[in-house]
Design a protein around this motif. Structure first.
Motif, PDB file in Angstrom:
ATOM      1  N   TYR A 219       0.844  -1.193   0.000  1.00 18.57           N
ATOM      2  CA  TYR A 219       0.000   0.000   0.000  1.00 18.57           C
ATOM      3  C   TYR A 219       0.878   1.243   0.000  1.00 18.57           C
ATOM      4  CZ  TYR A 219      -3.826  -3.119   1.137  1.00 18.57           C
ATOM      5  OH  TYR A 219      -4.750  -4.126   1.091  1.00 18.57           O
ATOM      6  N   PHE A 220       0.399   2.270  -0.690  1.00 16.95           N
ATOM      7  CA  PHE A 220       1.117   3.539  -0.742  1.00 16.95           C
ATOM      8  C   PHE A 220       0.132   4.670  -0.533  1.00 16.95           C
ATOM      9  CE2 PHE A 220       4.053   0.719  -2.712  1.00 16.95           C
ATOM     10  CZ  PHE A 220       5.299   1.220  -2.386  1.00 16.95           C
ATOM     11  N   LEU A 221       0.549   5.665   0.218  1.00 14.33           N
ATOM     12  CA  LEU A 221      -0.263   6.835   0.472  1.00 14.33           C
ATOM     13  C   LEU A 221       0.335   7.999  -0.298  1.00 14.33           C
ATOM     14  CD1 LEU A 221      -2.671   7.851   2.215  1.00 14.33           C
ATOM     15  CD2 LEU A 221      -0.951   8.728   3.793  1.00 14.33           C
ATOM     16  N   GLU A 222      -0.504   8.652  -1.099  1.00 15.02           N
ATOM     17  CA  GLU A 222      -0.077   9.853  -1.813  1.00 15.02           C
ATOM     18  C   GLU A 222      -0.788  11.046  -1.208  1.00 15.02           C
ATOM     19  OE1 GLU A 222      -0.468   9.621  -6.042  1.00 15.02           O
ATOM     20  OE2 GLU A 222       0.786   7.842  -6.169  1.00 15.02           O
ATOM     21  N   TYR A 223      -0.019  12.091  -0.942  1.00 19.87           N
ATOM     22  CA  TYR A 223      -0.577  13.296  -0.341  1.00 19.87           C
ATOM     23  C   TYR A 223       0.304  14.476  -0.705  1.00 19.87           C
ATOM     24  CZ  TYR A 223       2.961  12.090   3.163  1.00 19.87           C
ATOM     25  OH  TYR A 223       4.137  11.754   3.796  1.00 19.87           O
ATOM     26  N   THR A 224      -0.184  15.662  -0.439  1.00 17.61           N
ATOM     27  CA  THR A 224       0.570  16.882  -0.722  1.00 17.61           C
ATOM     28  C   THR A 224       0.796  17.618   0.589  1.00 17.61           C
ATOM     29  OG1 THR A 224      -0.424  17.030  -2.906  1.00 17.61           O
ATOM     30  CG2 THR A 224       0.579  19.024  -2.029  1.00 17.61           C
TER      31      THR A 224
ATOM     32  N   HIS B 127      11.120  27.230  -6.108  1.00 17.39           N
ATOM     33  CA  HIS B 127      10.101  27.699  -5.178  1.00 17.39           C
ATOM     34  C   HIS B 127       8.827  26.907  -5.465  1.00 17.39           C
ATOM     35  CE1 HIS B 127      12.426  31.318  -4.079  1.00 17.39           C
ATOM     36  NE2 HIS B 127      12.869  31.203  -5.319  1.00 17.39           N
ATOM     37  N   THR B 128       8.196  26.366  -4.431  1.00 16.08           N
ATOM     38  CA  THR B 128       6.945  25.639  -4.618  1.00 16.08           C
ATOM     39  C   THR B 128       6.084  25.783  -3.367  1.00 16.08           C
ATOM     40  OG1 THR B 128       5.974  23.488  -5.162  1.00 16.08           O
ATOM     41  CG2 THR B 128       7.968  23.443  -3.838  1.00 16.08           C
ATOM     42  N   PRO B 129       4.771  25.951  -3.539  1.00 20.18           N
ATOM     43  CA  PRO B 129       3.886  26.115  -2.383  1.00 20.18           C
ATOM     44  C   PRO B 129       3.557  24.798  -1.682  1.00 20.18           C
ATOM     45  CG  PRO B 129       2.629  26.260  -4.391  1.00 20.18           C
ATOM     46  CD  PRO B 129       4.078  26.161  -4.795  1.00 20.18           C
ATOM     47  N   ALA B 130       3.867  23.667  -2.336  1.00 21.73           N
ATOM     48  CA  ALA B 130       3.555  22.362  -1.753  1.00 21.73           C
ATOM     49  C   ALA B 130       4.486  21.303  -2.337  1.00 21.73           C
ATOM     50  CB  ALA B 130       2.101  21.989  -2.046  1.00 21.73           C
ATOM     51  N   LEU B 131       4.665  20.232  -1.581  1.00 18.41           N
ATOM     52  CA  LEU B 131       5.501  19.119  -2.037  1.00 18.41           C
ATOM     53  C   LEU B 131       4.661  17.843  -2.114  1.00 18.41           C
ATOM     54  CD1 LEU B 131       8.714  19.686   0.104  1.00 18.41           C
ATOM     55  CD2 LEU B 131       8.421  20.133  -2.334  1.00 18.41           C
TER      56      LEU B 131
END
Length: 111
Positions: free
Chosen positions: A3-8, A42-46
């Protein structure tokens, strides 16, 4: 682990964005931004994709909730992926999580 969880992960409150150097020649090297001549990204989220330990979907959800609760993520997607890929979107989407609403299962997948 299948299982893998993807999130920001959004930037912390008070910070407009993440900043980190991008240097293809010296990859893997960590130095303060003020001491590098590399381009700064520069990024607002990863985006993140993390392996989740669980023999069943309910076990995987419980483990995933622990991870979500210790992050700034408000939404996440749980994938069943026996290939153990770290690429985003690989596998079968099992369930999605939204803060305040909990888990929403995606069609009966048989897992």
């Amino acid at each position: 682990m299948t299982y893998f969880l993807e999130y920001t992960v959004p930037a912390a409150p008070g910070d407009a964005e993440f900043e980190f150097p991008h240097d293809e020649i010296n990859s893997g090297t960590t130095i303060p931004l003020t001491q590098t001549g590399a381009d700064v990204v520069h990024t607002p989220a990863l985006p993140a994709r993390t392996g989740i330990v669980g023999a069943t979907v309910p076990e995987a959800k419980l483990e995933a909730e622990q991870l979500i609760s210790h992050s700034r993520a408000a939404e996440a997607s749980l994938y069943y992926d026996p290939s153990n890929s770290l690429q985003a979107g690989v596998g079968t989407l099992v369930s999605t999580f939204s803060e305040g609403q909990g888990w929403q299962d995606v069609q009966d997948t048989g897992f």
